[in-house]
Design a protein around this motif. Sequence first.
Motif, PDB file in Angstrom:
ATOM      1  N   ILE A   7       0.809  -1.217   0.000  1.00 12.63           N
ATOM      2  CA  ILE A   7       0.000   0.000   0.000  1.00 12.63           C
ATOM      3  C   ILE A   7       0.843   1.268   0.000  1.00 12.63           C
ATOM      4  O   ILE A   7       0.354   2.356  -0.323  1.00 12.63           O
ATOM      5  CB  ILE A   7      -0.952  -0.006   1.216  1.00 12.63           C
ATOM      6  CG1 ILE A   7      -1.993   1.109   1.114  1.00 12.63           C
ATOM      7  CG2 ILE A   7      -0.154   0.120   2.520  1.00 12.63           C
ATOM      8  CD1 ILE A   7      -2.925   0.980  -0.047  1.00 12.63           C
ATOM      9  N   GLU A   8       2.128   1.150   0.346  1.00  7.14           N
ATOM     10  CA  GLU A   8       2.954   2.337   0.540  1.00  7.14           C
ATOM     11  C   GLU A   8       3.002   3.273  -0.667  1.00  7.14           C
ATOM     12  O   GLU A   8       2.879   4.499  -0.506  1.00  7.14           O
ATOM     13  CB  GLU A   8       4.373   1.934   0.958  1.00  7.14           C
ATOM     14  CG  GLU A   8       4.448   1.348   2.360  1.00  7.14           C
ATOM     15  CD  GLU A   8       3.900   2.288   3.422  1.00  7.14           C
ATOM     16  OE1 GLU A   8       4.135   3.516   3.301  1.00  7.14           O
ATOM     17  OE2 GLU A   8       3.240   1.804   4.363  1.00  7.14           O
ATOM     18  N   PRO A   9       3.181   2.766  -1.913  1.00  7.99           N
ATOM     19  CA  PRO A   9       3.197   3.701  -3.052  1.00  7.99           C
ATOM     20  C   PRO A   9       1.891   4.480  -3.184  1.00  7.99           C
ATOM     21  O   PRO A   9       1.902   5.646  -3.610  1.00  7.99           O
ATOM     22  CB  PRO A   9       3.410   2.777  -4.260  1.00  7.99           C
ATOM     23  CG  PRO A   9       4.079   1.571  -3.700  1.00  7.99           C
ATOM     24  CD  PRO A   9       3.486   1.386  -2.338  1.00  7.99           C
TER      25      PRO A   9
ATOM     26  N   ALA B 252      -1.450   9.431  -2.327  1.00  6.94           N
ATOM     27  CA  ALA B 252      -2.483  10.185  -1.621  1.00  6.94           C
ATOM     28  C   ALA B 252      -1.897  11.421  -0.946  1.00  6.94           C
ATOM     29  O   ALA B 252      -2.513  12.493  -0.930  1.00  6.94           O
ATOM     30  CB  ALA B 252      -3.166   9.286  -0.593  1.00  6.94           C
ATOM     31  N   ALA B 253      -0.692  11.282  -0.388  1.00 11.63           N
ATOM     32  CA  ALA B 253      -0.039  12.425   0.256  1.00 11.63           C
ATOM     33  C   ALA B 253       0.308  13.498  -0.768  1.00 11.63           C
ATOM     34  O   ALA B 253       0.187  14.703  -0.487  1.00 11.63           O
ATOM     35  CB  ALA B 253       1.214  11.959   0.995  1.00 11.63           C
TER      36      ALA B 253
ATOM     37  N   GLY C 216      -5.258   3.908  -1.261  1.00  9.47           N
ATOM     38  CA  GLY C 216      -4.362   4.812  -0.556  1.00  9.47           C
ATOM     39  C   GLY C 216      -5.086   5.818   0.319  1.00  9.47           C
ATOM     40  O   GLY C 216      -4.475   6.424   1.193  1.00  9.47           O
ATOM     41  N   ASP C 217      -6.384   5.997   0.107  1.00  9.92           N
ATOM     42  CA  ASP C 217      -7.141   6.925   0.940  1.00  9.92           C
ATOM     43  C   ASP C 217      -7.492   6.321   2.302  1.00  9.92           C
ATOM     44  O   ASP C 217      -7.772   7.052   3.247  1.00  9.92           O
ATOM     45  CB  ASP C 217      -8.429   7.356   0.227  1.00  9.92           C
ATOM     46  CG  ASP C 217      -8.167   8.297  -0.940  1.00  9.92           C
ATOM     47  OD1 ASP C 217      -7.198   9.076  -0.859  1.00  9.92           O
ATOM     48  OD2 ASP C 217      -8.914   8.248  -1.937  1.00  9.92           O
ATOM     49  N   ARG C 218      -7.538   4.992   2.386  1.00 14.68           N
ATOM     50  CA  ARG C 218      -7.728   4.288   3.655  1.00 14.68           C
ATOM     51  C   ARG C 218      -6.678   3.188   3.723  1.00 14.68           C
ATOM     52  O   ARG C 218      -6.792   2.160   3.038  1.00 14.68           O
ATOM     53  CB  ARG C 218      -9.134   3.670   3.751  1.00 14.68           C
ATOM     54  CG  ARG C 218     -10.300   4.649   3.728  1.00 14.68           C
ATOM     55  CD  ARG C 218     -10.423   5.437   5.031  1.00 14.68           C
ATOM     56  NE  ARG C 218     -10.545   4.599   6.211  1.00 14.68           N
ATOM     57  CZ  ARG C 218     -11.705   4.158   6.712  1.00 14.68           C
ATOM     58  NH1 ARG C 218     -12.847   4.447   6.110  1.00 14.68           N
ATOM     59  NH2 ARG C 218     -11.731   3.443   7.823  1.00 14.68           N
TER      60      ARG C 218
ATOM     61  N   GLN D   3      -9.992   3.293  -9.286  1.00 13.64           N
ATOM     62  CA  GLN D   3      -9.170   3.241  -8.082  1.00 13.64           C
ATOM     63  C   GLN D   3      -7.756   3.751  -8.319  1.00 13.64           C
ATOM     64  O   GLN D   3      -7.132   4.329  -7.434  1.00 13.64           O
ATOM     65  CB  GLN D   3      -9.120   1.809  -7.543  1.00 13.64           C
ATOM     66  CG  GLN D   3     -10.345   1.379  -6.777  1.00 13.64           C
ATOM     67  CD  GLN D   3     -10.498   2.162  -5.491  1.00 13.64           C
ATOM     68  OE1 GLN D   3      -9.607   2.164  -4.637  1.00 13.64           O
ATOM     69  NE2 GLN D   3     -11.616   2.844  -5.357  1.00 13.64           N
ATOM     70  N   ARG D   4      -7.227   3.555  -9.504  1.00  6.28           N
ATOM     71  CA  ARG D   4      -5.844   3.941  -9.807  1.00  6.28           C
ATOM     72  C   ARG D   4      -5.763   5.276 -10.558  1.00  6.28           C
ATOM     73  O   ARG D   4      -4.681   5.761 -10.847  1.00  6.28           O
ATOM     74  CB  ARG D   4      -5.156   2.861 -10.644  1.00  6.28           C
ATOM     75  CG  ARG D   4      -5.298   1.429 -10.132  1.00  6.28           C
ATOM     76  CD  ARG D   4      -4.648   1.204  -8.777  1.00  6.28           C
ATOM     77  NE  ARG D   4      -4.615  -0.213  -8.447  1.00  6.28           N
ATOM     78  CZ  ARG D   4      -5.548  -0.840  -7.727  1.00  6.28           C
ATOM     79  NH1 ARG D   4      -6.584  -0.167  -7.240  1.00  6.28           N
ATOM     80  NH2 ARG D   4      -5.447  -2.139  -7.473  1.00  6.28           N
TER      81      ARG D   4
END
Length: 506
Positions: A59-61, A66-67, A439-441, A463-464
């Motif tokens: 999930i990190e990427p 998201a950041a 990435g939002d959750r 989603q992507r």
Amino acid sequence: MTMKKAVSFLVFMQLSLTANAFTVCRIAPAAPTSLSATEGFSIFEYANAGSASAAKFDIEPYLEKAAREDALFKTDPSAFFWRYLKPQDEREGRKLLADFFTSVMLTANPTQRAVWTTFFVRTAFFGANAAAANVLANRKSASIMVGDLDLSFQLYEMVKCYEQELKYIEDGSIKYPWDFIVQKPTRFQPVRIQWKHKQTNPLFALQESMRLLVEAPAIMERLAKYNGKPAGTVPVQRKGASLYPKYYLNDFHYQTDGWLSAESAKRYEVSTETIMFGTQDTMQRQTLLPLMSKYRGNSFTQSASAEANGPSSILEVACGTGRFSTFVRDNFPASSVTLTDLSPFYLEKSMENDRYWRDFRGREAMLESTGDPSMPAPAQVIQTNAETLPFLDNTFDAVLCVYLFHEIPGPARKNVAREMARVVKPGGIVVLSDSIQTGDRKMYGNSLDAFSKLNEPHYIGYQRADLPALFTSCGLECHEKYVNLRTKTLSFVKPKHETKVVLGEQ
């Protein structure tokens, strides 16, 4: 459970909820433990960090993506809160709920009690619908992915969803929702229940529930049989058939008739709210926040340049049943509102909802907003494809779109973003609300992708997708970002010096 027993159960629930609303409003409502019977029903139980696919997914990427998105916008703290909210063990989840109801509910002021009572009644009503439909469909769970989120955490998420909107109501970011069955108390009316509203009529509630009970078994059967592929239940449309792109002729959510029948339009609201346990309205009303900050100012933006007169013209693209537009109209009753959708049946429903709001609330809303109790003009409704809007450039002050982008393919998303950017005026605002993305959750990993199994063929692509790029490539600038539970809202503004959006080749 037979249909007769299911109906009897719902009649009992609806009569009890209506009869007790007055009493509940006078005390601090208890946690909605009646939902325990519905555990496992929600389609969104796939949102589970404990699932095998989520555990293996990096999930990190996506958290980094998201950041980066946060940095493009003036981002509300809600985005960070929901991104890193994680499930607790069952004991901790229950403690969180107990602490909430002890520290907040028992010390709630009259307005808070009115809001929480309405939320409680909505959640209990749609939870009862879910329980009856679930048992009637003879399934332990309607979820498409087995989850291990305990019920207390799911309830805690709903509480935080509602609490977030309550904050916006209390700080004036949005108006008190016009159709809450318990209205904001006054000095002379400490308890204000809208007995004349159709939602407090048990017969209306029963009618809505019956539509769900008839539809739910068919949806569950298609889900099991087709496993994400179209079931082919969309009726052939001869009139206006050339309007419909191929991707539109799909029975999304395995709903009978897709978007192309009057009955589909009638059951849409109760179906989707049942899936969301009554939180859908709250999540959709988040769309109002960028509008209100631009035209009224709010505690988040502390805007000193708010345009107090409000937008003179508002367009909602793909309005569906038009329910959300009634909240837009209630906040901006003097604005000219235009609603578009591809389905003539959903446009009919949107006109019905618009008429109901005008008759029930229109004059009062105008009096509050302008001091003039005149009747607001009806919304204009137009059947059209969002990819080719029939309006001149720079026509509307505000352009809104809710829950469309996850149901259309990538090229169509690009076209719709271009059209929204084209028809908004320089200095105007575009607001998009839709499903959260990967990435939002953090806790969800990639398990949101499983929603595609409910015949949502474009959901994984959505989603992507890089949503900001869709709009900034059309000349818009990033404005604000909000997240609540499973909905993300992004807003964009059109620079005042821009007079034309470059369309480009698609």
